[in-house]
Design a protein around this motif. Sequence first.
Motif, PDB file in Angstrom:
ATOM      1  N   ALA A 241      60.530  19.426  10.532  1.00  0.00           N
ATOM      2  CA  ALA A 241      61.489  20.461  10.800  1.00  0.00           C
ATOM      3  C   ALA A 241      62.396  20.391   9.362  1.00  0.00           C
ATOM      4  N   LEU A 242      61.953  19.721   8.181  1.00  0.00           N
ATOM      5  CA  LEU A 242      62.601  19.480   7.120  1.00  0.00           C
ATOM      6  C   LEU A 242      62.132  20.615   6.201  1.00  0.00           C
ATOM      7  N   PRO A 243      62.868  21.314   5.396  1.00  0.00           N
ATOM      8  CA  PRO A 243      62.452  22.339   4.352  1.00  0.00           C
ATOM      9  C   PRO A 243      61.805  21.532   3.367  1.00  0.00           C
ATOM     10  N   HIS A 244      60.503  22.173   2.805  1.00  0.00           N
ATOM     11  CA  HIS A 244      59.745  22.055   1.884  1.00  0.00           C
ATOM     12  C   HIS A 244      60.471  21.804   0.715  1.00  0.00           C
ATOM     13  N   ALA A 245      61.712  22.255   0.242  1.00  0.00           N
ATOM     14  CA  ALA A 245      62.222  22.309  -1.147  1.00  0.00           C
ATOM     15  C   ALA A 245      63.511  21.162  -0.901  1.00  0.00           C
ATOM     16  N   MET A 246      63.262  20.385   0.089  1.00  0.00           N
ATOM     17  CA  MET A 246      64.480  19.384   0.219  1.00  0.00           C
ATOM     18  C   MET A 246      64.686  18.432  -0.913  1.00  0.00           C
ATOM     19  N   ALA A 247      63.740  18.086  -1.719  1.00  0.00           N
ATOM     20  CA  ALA A 247      64.040  17.275  -2.644  1.00  0.00           C
ATOM     21  C   ALA A 247      64.844  18.148  -3.808  1.00  0.00           C
ATOM     22  N   GLU A 248      64.485  19.260  -3.970  1.00  0.00           N
ATOM     23  CA  GLU A 248      65.364  20.021  -5.039  1.00  0.00           C
ATOM     24  C   GLU A 248      66.799  20.547  -4.279  1.00  0.00           C
ATOM     25  N   THR A 249      66.643  21.006  -3.210  1.00  0.00           N
ATOM     26  CA  THR A 249      68.063  21.461  -2.716  1.00  0.00           C
ATOM     27  C   THR A 249      69.244  20.309  -2.478  1.00  0.00           C
ATOM     28  N   HIS A 250      68.605  19.126  -1.820  1.00  0.00           N
ATOM     29  CA  HIS A 250      69.480  18.289  -1.541  1.00  0.00           C
ATOM     30  C   HIS A 250      68.789  16.811  -2.017  1.00  0.00           C
ATOM     31  N   PRO A 251      68.713  16.801  -3.264  1.00  0.00           N
ATOM     32  CA  PRO A 251      68.075  15.547  -3.970  1.00  0.00           C
ATOM     33  C   PRO A 251      68.636  14.122  -3.339  1.00  0.00           C
ATOM     34  N   ARG A 252      69.957  14.237  -2.791  1.00  0.00           N
ATOM     35  CA  ARG A 252      70.660  12.806  -2.620  1.00  0.00           C
ATOM     36  C   ARG A 252      70.307  12.354  -1.051  1.00  0.00           C
ATOM     37  N   VAL A 253      69.634  13.275  -0.563  1.00  0.00           N
ATOM     38  CA  VAL A 253      69.095  13.102   0.962  1.00  0.00           C
ATOM     39  C   VAL A 253      67.833  12.332   1.164  1.00  0.00           C
ATOM     40  N   VAL A 254      67.661  11.545   1.488  1.00  0.00           N
ATOM     41  CA  VAL A 254      66.456  10.805   1.921  1.00  0.00           C
ATOM     42  C   VAL A 254      66.000  10.714   3.336  1.00  0.00           C
ATOM     43  N   ALA A 255      64.600  10.705   3.495  1.00  0.00           N
ATOM     44  CA  ALA A 255      64.027  10.580   4.978  1.00  0.00           C
ATOM     45  C   ALA A 255      63.477   9.149   5.086  1.00  0.00           C
ATOM     46  N   ARG A 256      63.629   8.459   5.883  1.00  0.00           N
ATOM     47  CA  ARG A 256      62.887   7.231   6.047  1.00  0.00           C
ATOM     48  C   ARG A 256      62.327   7.246   7.845  1.00  0.00           C
ATOM     49  N   PRO A 257      61.019   6.783   7.948  1.00  0.00           N
ATOM     50  CA  PRO A 257      60.416   6.962   9.129  1.00  0.00           C
ATOM     51  C   PRO A 257      61.212   5.801  10.162  1.00  0.00           C
ATOM     52  N   LEU A 258      61.111   6.003  11.489  1.00  0.00           N
ATOM     53  CA  LEU A 258      61.783   5.189  12.401  1.00  0.00           C
ATOM     54  C   LEU A 258      60.915   4.020  12.726  1.00  0.00           C
ATOM     55  N   ARG A 259      61.426   2.913  12.856  1.00  0.00           N
ATOM     56  CA  ARG A 259      60.716   1.672  13.409  1.00  0.00           C
ATOM     57  C   ARG A 259      61.317   1.329  14.538  1.00  0.00           C
ATOM     58  N   PRO A 260      60.234   1.166  15.783  1.00  0.00           N
ATOM     59  CA  PRO A 260      58.929   1.659  15.681  1.00  0.00           C
ATOM     60  C   PRO A 260      58.760   3.366  15.507  1.00  0.00           C
ATOM     61  N   MET A 261      57.638   3.636  15.076  1.00  0.00           N
ATOM     62  CA  MET A 261      57.427   4.950  14.915  1.00  0.00           C
ATOM     63  C   MET A 261      57.417   5.693  16.265  1.00  0.00           C
ATOM     64  N   VAL A 262      58.035   6.970  16.000  1.00  0.00           N
ATOM     65  CA  VAL A 262      58.114   7.830  17.006  1.00  0.00           C
ATOM     66  C   VAL A 262      57.321   9.126  16.890  1.00  0.00           C
ATOM     67  N   ARG A 263      56.180   9.420  17.470  1.00  0.00           N
ATOM     68  CA  ARG A 263      55.712  10.832  16.981  1.00  0.00           C
ATOM     69  C   ARG A 263      55.873  11.867  17.962  1.00  0.00           C
ATOM     70  N   ARG A 264      55.745  13.138  17.459  1.00  0.00           N
ATOM     71  CA  ARG A 264      56.070  14.342  18.174  1.00  0.00           C
ATOM     72  C   ARG A 264      54.858  15.180  17.896  1.00  0.00           C
ATOM     73  N   ARG A 265      54.289  15.997  18.947  1.00  0.00           N
ATOM     74  CA  ARG A 265      53.415  17.219  19.115  1.00  0.00           C
ATOM     75  C   ARG A 265      54.056  18.340  19.289  1.00  0.00           C
ATOM     76  N   VAL A 266      53.585  19.222  18.607  1.00  0.00           N
ATOM     77  CA  VAL A 266      53.882  20.797  18.715  1.00  0.00           C
ATOM     78  C   VAL A 266      52.767  21.568  18.808  1.00  0.00           C
ATOM     79  N   GLY A 267      53.052  22.523  19.934  1.00  0.00           N
ATOM     80  CA  GLY A 267      51.817  23.418  20.051  1.00  0.00           C
ATOM     81  C   GLY A 267      52.060  24.539  20.983  1.00  0.00           C
ATOM     82  N   LEU A 268      51.348  25.306  21.547  1.00  0.00           N
ATOM     83  CA  LEU A 268      51.436  26.561  22.097  1.00  0.00           C
ATOM     84  C   LEU A 268      51.622  26.276  23.473  1.00  0.00           C
ATOM     85  N   ILE A 269      52.468  26.837  24.356  1.00  0.00           N
ATOM     86  CA  ILE A 269      52.143  27.007  25.815  1.00  0.00           C
ATOM     87  C   ILE A 269      52.015  28.270  26.554  1.00  0.00           C
TER      88      ILE A 269
END
Length: 295
Positions: A241-269
Amino acid sequence: MTFTQLEIFVMVAEMRGFTAAALRLGISQSAVSHAIRVLEQELDVQLVERQQAAVEVTELGGRLLLRAREILGLQEAMRQDAAVARGLNQGLIRIGSFGPTSSLKLLPAILKAFRARYPGIEVQIDEGPDAAVIGWVADRRVDVGFAVLPDDRFDTVPLVEDQLVALVQRDHPLAAKRAITLEELVGLPFIMPEQGCSALVEPLFANAGLAPHVRYRMSQMVTVLGLVDNCDGVTVMPELALPHAMAETHPRVVARPLRPMVRRRVGLILRNLSRAAPAVQAFAEIARTAAKAVR
């Protein structure tokens, strides 16, 4: 009863007005009113209630609306089957999309591949929260929708998998960690992202017996990122869901994975993939391939 009358009835219900339906269909308002009146007389029931602010479907009209959409869907499938037999690629496919993962990441790549192979097929896209998309598929308002999987109520086509990540400001103490636990987020000002994300995040905390301190609820990604950037809160969002250019548009925002990892699957219904119109089946097959290149 004619297909045209059913099409007008469906459009009036979706647009909640005669004028809006007439503009969408390219006909006069009087023609819309006449079609609804004749259909109601033939069925001897009231389908819609003409209120001052908007047109509302009656309780019985709502049930018949499902039938009308089913009939029109079968009509479209017959047209497409005939077009395929003649060597033509014509028809309409209606798609329900939610949030940036599907609307910004998946759809552009899938539509590019679909258009290249089937340029004659019209594509109609409705966007809304994931719960709305699920309802649209169930009510036959759209032929196929993007959703978080699994969902046993529908036929599904898995497309991509990602993980949930915590977003914090670069100067926040949690930014120094390689991964962040839910417990570490509790007590901090929390920004609850809407547009489908809350349906993932809220149960995540609840199942862990935790409750985030929600300061804001926001539906726009740019607002959420701006608040995190200003150190006005932390949040949890799907990585795709994060924008491709987040590092350029919001360089002070960092993303860190959750521990334990939480996966999500997206598809068609879909309600029934094997009985779907040829254009819908083609879209699902092309989506499988095109989604492999999306990250």
